[in-house]
Write a protein that holds these residues in place. Structure first.
Motif, mmCIF file in Angstrom:
data_model
loop_
_atom_site.group_PDB
_atom_site.id
_atom_site.type_symbol
_atom_site.label_atom_id
_atom_site.label_comp_id
_atom_site.label_asym_id
_atom_site.label_seq_id
_atom_site.Cartn_x
_atom_site.Cartn_y
_atom_site.Cartn_z
ATOM 1 N N THR A 177 0.841 -1.196 0.000
ATOM 2 C CA THR A 177 0.000 0.000 0.000
ATOM 3 C C THR A 177 0.882 1.253 0.000
ATOM 4 N N PRO A 178 0.323 2.438 -0.290
ATOM 5 C CA PRO A 178 1.149 3.647 -0.375
ATOM 6 C C PRO A 178 1.940 3.914 0.892
ATOM 7 N N PRO A 179 3.114 4.532 0.754
ATOM 8 C CA PRO A 179 3.979 4.757 1.910
ATOM 9 C C PRO A 179 3.373 5.628 2.995
ATOM 10 N N ASP A 180 2.635 6.675 2.617
ATOM 11 C CA ASP A 180 2.127 7.590 3.634
ATOM 12 C C ASP A 180 0.978 8.411 3.079
ATOM 13 N N SER A 181 0.403 9.232 3.949
ATOM 14 C CA SER A 181 -0.785 10.010 3.583
ATOM 15 C C SER A 181 -0.464 11.265 2.779
ATOM 16 N N LYS A 182 0.807 11.605 2.641
ATOM 17 C CA LYS A 182 1.156 12.698 1.735
ATOM 18 C C LYS A 182 1.003 12.222 0.293
ATOM 19 N N ILE A 183 1.418 11.019 0.040
ATOM 20 C CA ILE A 183 1.318 10.450 -1.308
ATOM 21 C C ILE A 183 -0.127 10.099 -1.633
ATOM 22 N N ALA A 184 -0.833 9.538 -0.693
ATOM 23 C CA ALA A 184 -2.236 9.154 -0.893
ATOM 24 C C ALA A 184 -3.056 9.683 0.278
ATOM 25 N N PRO A 185 -3.609 10.885 0.178
ATOM 26 C CA PRO A 185 -4.401 11.442 1.281
ATOM 27 C C PRO A 185 -5.510 10.493 1.705
ATOM 28 N N PRO A 186 -5.851 10.466 2.977
ATOM 29 C CA PRO A 186 -6.823 9.490 3.480
ATOM 30 C C PRO A 186 -8.199 9.687 2.861
ATOM 31 N N GLY A 187 -8.938 8.583 2.743
ATOM 32 C CA GLY A 187 -10.282 8.644 2.192
ATOM 33 C C GLY A 187 -10.639 7.380 1.446
ATOM 34 N N ASN A 188 -11.726 7.421 0.694
ATOM 35 C CA ASN A 188 -12.182 6.279 -0.090
ATOM 36 C C ASN A 188 -11.485 6.240 -1.442
ATOM 37 N N TYR A 189 -11.098 5.041 -1.834
ATOM 38 C CA TYR A 189 -10.413 4.827 -3.106
ATOM 39 C C TYR A 189 -11.029 3.650 -3.842
ATOM 40 N N MET A 190 -10.806 3.633 -5.161
ATOM 41 C CA MET A 190 -11.043 2.449 -5.970
ATOM 42 C C MET A 190 -9.700 1.760 -6.194
ATOM 43 N N LEU A 191 -9.648 0.452 -5.948
ATOM 44 C CA LEU A 191 -8.434 -0.335 -6.142
ATOM 45 C C LEU A 191 -8.542 -1.053 -7.486
ATOM 46 N N TRP A 192 -7.581 -0.786 -8.374
ATOM 47 C CA TRP A 192 -7.620 -1.304 -9.737
ATOM 48 C C TRP A 192 -6.418 -2.200 -10.022
ATOM 49 N N ALA A 193 -6.612 -3.176 -10.892
ATOM 50 C CA ALA A 193 -5.519 -3.936 -11.485
ATOM 51 C C ALA A 193 -5.728 -3.918 -12.994
ATOM 52 N N VAL A 194 -4.644 -3.750 -13.742
ATOM 53 C CA VAL A 194 -4.712 -3.639 -15.200
ATOM 54 C C VAL A 194 -3.707 -4.617 -15.804
ATOM 55 N N ASP A 195 -4.148 -5.393 -16.805
ATOM 56 C CA ASP A 195 -3.240 -6.376 -17.399
ATOM 57 C C ASP A 195 -2.396 -5.758 -18.510
ATOM 58 N N GLY A 196 -1.545 -6.569 -19.124
ATOM 59 C CA GLY A 196 -0.620 -6.081 -20.131
ATOM 60 C C GLY A 196 -1.275 -5.582 -21.391
ATOM 61 N N ARG A 197 -2.540 -5.933 -21.602
ATOM 62 C CA ARG A 197 -3.271 -5.422 -22.762
ATOM 63 C C ARG A 197 -3.859 -4.043 -22.499
ATOM 64 N N GLY A 198 -3.784 -3.600 -21.242
ATOM 65 C CA GLY A 198 -4.431 -2.349 -20.870
ATOM 66 C C GLY A 198 -5.844 -2.543 -20.379
ATOM 67 N N ALA A 199 -6.226 -3.780 -20.076
ATOM 68 C CA ALA A 199 -7.587 -4.084 -19.629
ATOM 69 C C ALA A 199 -7.657 -4.080 -18.104
ATOM 70 N N PRO A 200 -8.467 -3.196 -17.504
ATOM 71 C CA PRO A 200 -8.627 -3.204 -16.048
ATOM 72 C C PRO A 200 -9.600 -4.291 -15.615
ATOM 73 N N VAL A 201 -9.585 -4.599 -14.325
ATOM 74 C CA VAL A 201 -10.553 -5.545 -13.774
ATOM 75 C C VAL A 201 -11.971 -5.058 -14.079
ATOM 76 N N VAL A 202 -12.903 -5.993 -14.153
ATOM 77 C CA VAL A 202 -14.281 -5.658 -14.487
ATOM 78 C C VAL A 202 -14.891 -4.729 -13.443
ATOM 79 N N LYS A 203 -14.474 -4.897 -12.200
ATOM 80 C CA LYS A 203 -14.956 -4.015 -11.148
ATOM 81 C C LYS A 203 -13.848 -3.778 -10.144
ATOM 82 N N ALA A 204 -13.655 -2.521 -9.789
ATOM 83 C CA ALA A 204 -12.655 -2.173 -8.789
ATOM 84 C C ALA A 204 -13.151 -2.533 -7.398
ATOM 85 N N ALA A 205 -12.209 -2.775 -6.498
ATOM 86 C CA ALA A 205 -12.548 -2.911 -5.081
ATOM 87 C C ALA A 205 -12.655 -1.514 -4.478
ATOM 88 N N GLU A 206 -13.661 -1.287 -3.655
ATOM 89 C CA GLU A 206 -13.816 -0.007 -2.961
ATOM 90 C C GLU A 206 -13.245 -0.148 -1.563
#
Length: 621
Positions: A525-554
């Protein structure tokens, strides 16, 4: 428009009312007699400016929170023209707004002073939690020149909320008392406000200093702020303003904040780039025409006083973009042009690392009352920018499909957890025929970026991904099939709040991928809250074709969240990644009519854009 968990939106808009005071009396009478200035079509038993919309069911509910028959400004007030931000706990804070006195609806008067309100949207309703201080003028308290109209709001690394800029009253650029060149800090833990601190840059750039662009800097945790042609770094711990950097003024483009606002974004942040923050501003308004001569400003032909900040509805948009490595010593703005000129567009970070530039105008700029616009010639075609491509590459700037609904002044656009972009708003639908046409757009549209048309996109095993994460921890991400070795990047994209071409919540952080297995990967996960301020995020994974997961994790990312490092990784399951970058193979562009599928084939990825109107949706409120 603010994103809530589980595919829900908070939508806020201005009351449907006659054009503002002043102007041409004959034109005003035509507008008022045309019949389109009536209460919002969706209103029921009460007057409101806010609804919550569920994209899963295409249903909405109106939010009843405005005061009725009260002393002026006693309770929560009109939220339109406010600033908003996603809070660390996942709620939305909305600050400022406008004043509306004695709005009659169904025989009752609604009064409010929304400019002084700090509200939090939780559990389906706004709750007033604080009041901005009133101003003192010549030794007397003034509620007229108080609060904030068009402020910017930003969540800081320590979970406090920065409130900066805006004006005390409705746009009155020749009134120095209107300016509010300060910031203050809202402390959610105590529902209290700090003493306002003056920002010299906002004094210098008045009156083109509304909705200043602001970002948390990933290395220092300070705040970068831009208004007009000026940008500075602000240390919110001591109020110091440092590292002033001016935009070029010899290009004759107007200052890059309301009402001449461009689209803006940060490139994805990654360890590979040492979390280098690269800010972009794209488009805006030219002060000169194609012939190089100044374009007449509002009132100039009638011999009225004209200033450098005067409205210019005939001014053309610009395609000029500038980027800046904010925390790099001695960095200067770098110019580059996008394919289409546009003002007041909205930029959206996408999971594949590209940026979609949505909406805007080809002529004019923000401002004006509904039905009496300062902006024309909508730019409906999406442009996709890929910062990973070199300057000059045909894959760096690409055009997608065109929207079927114009998105100009007051439009919104944000990323959803299925990878699509929802667009809404615009109160200038009558930019061609001012009279007899309802200016308010009552439709949402969904844009499908190129990756939506890649077959067999990967699926997260969402039930195995924690909903609450902390910083600098290892995390195992499971997939439903053996696709993990093909995953190229994993990233977090923060939930958005959008208004007036601004989206300060939006931020993409690339995670370290530590190990691969057949159906899972280990990330940090990100090193600290300066890089990623606290809050809600979508977690994505993208394959080598540029295709993201069908649904992100919240997920919710926060220092105080309980999270242990991932355990149980079997080293015998570790495999090498299998994705590779393919050389691009450029092919011709083809397409169909606006609103249908248009495509650009480029290498191993098919770039396809489609806008789908949500039939029957009447929820611009």
């Amino acid at each position: 428009m603010a994103l809530l968990p589980h595919n829900r939106l908070v939508l806020t808009e201005r009351f449907h009312e006659p054009a503002g005071d002043g102007g041409d009396p004959e034109a005003r009478q035509k507008i008022m007699s045309s019949g389109f200035y009536a209460p919002n079509k969706n209103l029921g038993e009460f007057l409101t400016d806010t609804a919550e919309y569920d994209l899963n069911t295409n249903r909405y509910k109106m939010i009843d929170y405005l005061p009725v028959d009260e002393v002026q400004g006693q309770n929560e007030g009109y939220a339109f023209c406010a600033g908003a931000a996603q809070m660390a706990d996942g709620n939305v804070v909305m600050v400022g707004g406008d004043q509306k006195w004695f709005m009659e609806f169904k025989g009752r008067n609604y009064t409010s002073d929304g400019r002084r309100d700090v509200r939090v949207y939780r559990n389906g309703k706004f709750h007033k939690v604080a009041s901005l201080p009133t101003q003192w003028i010549n030794g007397m308290e003034s509620k007229l020149y108080s609060g904030r109209w068009y402020p910017s709001v930003l969540t800081l690394p320590n979970e406090d909320i920065l409130i900066i800029g805006g004006h005390h009253i409705y746009y009155s650029p020749d009134d120095p008392l209107a300016n509010n060149p300060t910031y203050e800090i809202f402390h959610p833990s105590t529902n209290s406000l700090s003493t306002p601190v003056t920002v010299p840059m906002l004094i210098e750039t008045y009156p083109v200093n509304m909705y200043p662009i602001v970002h948390v800097l990933p290395k220092s945790g300070r705040v970068w702020a831009l208004a007009g042609h000026e940008s500075v770094v602000i240390d919110t711990h001591n109020g110091n303003q440092v590292n002033s950097t001016s935009l070029p003024k010899n290009d004759l483009i107007m200052g890059r904040s309301f009402p001449f606002a461009p689209g803006h974004w940060l490139n994805p942040l990654s360890k590979e780039s040492d979390y280098n923050a690269v800010a972009w501003i794209c488009g805006g308004t030219n002060s000169t025409g194609p012939d190089g001569n100044p374009v007449p400003r509002e009132g100039e032909r009638e011999g009225k006083p004209v200033h450098w900040w005067s409205n210019c509805p005939d001014c053309p948009a610009t395609a000029r973009c500038y980027s800046l490595e904010i925390e790099k010593e001695g960095a200067r703005w770098v110019a580059e042009d996008m394919p289409l000129a546009r003002s007041q567009s909205t930029a959206v970070n996408l999971p594949d690392g590209t940026i979609a530039i949505i909406g805007g105008s080809g002529k004019g700029h923000q401002g004006g009352n509904a039905g009496n616009p300062y902006n024309f010639d909508p730019v409906n075609t999406v442009v996709i920018f890929d910062p990973a491509q070199k300057i000059g590459s045909p894959r760096r700037w690409r055009q997608g499909a065109a929207a079927t609904v114009a998105r100009q002044y007051h439009h919104t656009a944000l990323l959803l957890a299925d990878g699509t972009i929802v667009t809404g708003g615009d109160d200038e639908q009558n930019y061609i025929d001012r009279f007899g046409v309802d200016p308010y757009s009552l439709k949402l549209e969904i844009y499908h970026p190129p990756y939506m048309f890649i077959a067999d996109r990967p699926h997260f095993a969402l039930d195995k991904i924690p909903t609450h994460l902390s910083y600098h921890k290892t995390l195992t991400l499971h997939f439903t099939t053996a696709v993990a070795p093909k995953i190229r990047t994993v990233s977090l994209i923060r939930f958005s709040t959008v208004t007036h071409s601004t989206n300060f919540d939006q931020r993409q952080v690339i995670l370290e991928v530590l190990k691969y297995s057949r159906d899972k990967i280990l990330v940090r996960t990100p090193p600290d809250s300066k890089i990623a301020p606290p809050g809600n995020y979508m977690l994505w994974a993208v394959d080598g074709r540029g295709a993201p997961v069908v649904k992100a994790a919240e997920i919710n990312l926060r220092e105080g969240n309980k999270m242990e490092d991932a355990s149980g990784w079997n080293e015998e399951d570790t495999v090498e990644p299998e994705w590779t970058e393919m050389e691009p193979k450029e092919e011709s562009k083809s397409g169909t009519s606006a609103g249908e599928v248009g495509s650009v084939v480029s290498g191993w990825m098919v770039l396809v854009g489609v806008f789908i109107g949500l039939v029957g949706v009447g929820v611009s409120l």
